[in-house]
Design a protein around this motif. Structure first.
Motif, short mmCIF file in Angstrom:
data_model
loop_
_atom_site.label_atom_id
_atom_site.label_comp_id
_atom_site.label_asym_id
_atom_site.label_seq_id
_atom_site.Cartn_x
_atom_site.Cartn_y
_atom_site.Cartn_z
N SER A 136 -1.70 -6.05 -4.88
CA SER A 136 -2.63 -6.92 -4.17
C SER A 136 -2.04 -7.38 -2.84
O SER A 136 -0.90 -7.84 -2.79
CB SER A 136 -2.97 -8.14 -5.02
N VAL A 141 -6.26 -10.92 -1.02
CA VAL A 141 -6.36 -11.61 -2.31
C VAL A 141 -5.43 -12.83 -2.25
O VAL A 141 -4.30 -12.79 -2.74
CB VAL A 141 -5.95 -10.67 -3.48
N ASP A 146 -5.25 -13.78 -9.10
CA ASP A 146 -6.05 -12.55 -9.07
C ASP A 146 -5.23 -11.32 -8.67
O ASP A 146 -5.80 -10.25 -8.42
CB ASP A 146 -7.23 -12.72 -8.11
#
Length: 157
Positions: A136, A141, A146
């Motif tokens: 990520s 993000v 997440d």
């Protein structure tokens, strides 16, 4: 669920340092030094950034590299090192969530491999390739809860 994958050699550029367990975050903050070095040399990463744990000793500290895979082997300078992640079989698992959960994910992967009768490519606390790959991009993000991270630990040939 963990699985075993076959991976080819992967050249990389990284920052190497000896880090206490409580200093991993501060060391991670130095990723910009690797990015700056790569940009100055006009070298583009070809995959996500990683942490490579060369020595895992909870008492004496860690020897850790943070870096990026690149297309070709280069020469490092200063604290910037280069190398090749070796080809071979890796036990791997994906983790979705905050990096704080990686310690538990690592414990689970180590336990799974033991249950399977697998042997790590390691000599005591010294590992050939024990990776956390951060899939990520924090710019895309921003919520660390997440994030997606892959663990890839090299198995003995």
């Amino acid at each position: 669920m963990p699985k075993i994958v076959e991976l080819g050699e992967r050249p990389y550029v990284a920052l190497r340092g000896k880090v206490a367990m409580d200093g991993i975050g501060a060391f991670a903050d130095r990723m910009g030094e690797v990015i700056g070095w790569l940009a100055a040399k006009e070298i583009a990463p070809n995959d996500a950034p990683f942490f490579k744990y060369d020595v895992v000793d909870m008492e004496a500290g860690l020897v850790l590299e943070i870096g990026f895979p690149v297309d070709d082997l280069h020469s490092g300078e200063g604290e910037i090192v280069t190398g090749v992640l070796p080809a071979g079989r890796y036990a791997t698992v994906s983790h979705h969530g905050h990096p704080d959960g990686l310690m538990e994910a690592t414990r689970d992967l180590l336990a799974w491999a033991e249950e399977q009768g697998l042997e790590w490519d390691a000599d005591g606390a010294h590992w050939t390739a024990r990776l956390e790959i951060y899939r990520s991009d924090p710019r895309e993000v921003p919520d660390m809860n997440d994030w997606d991270t892959d663990l890839q630990f090299k198995l003995k040939d």
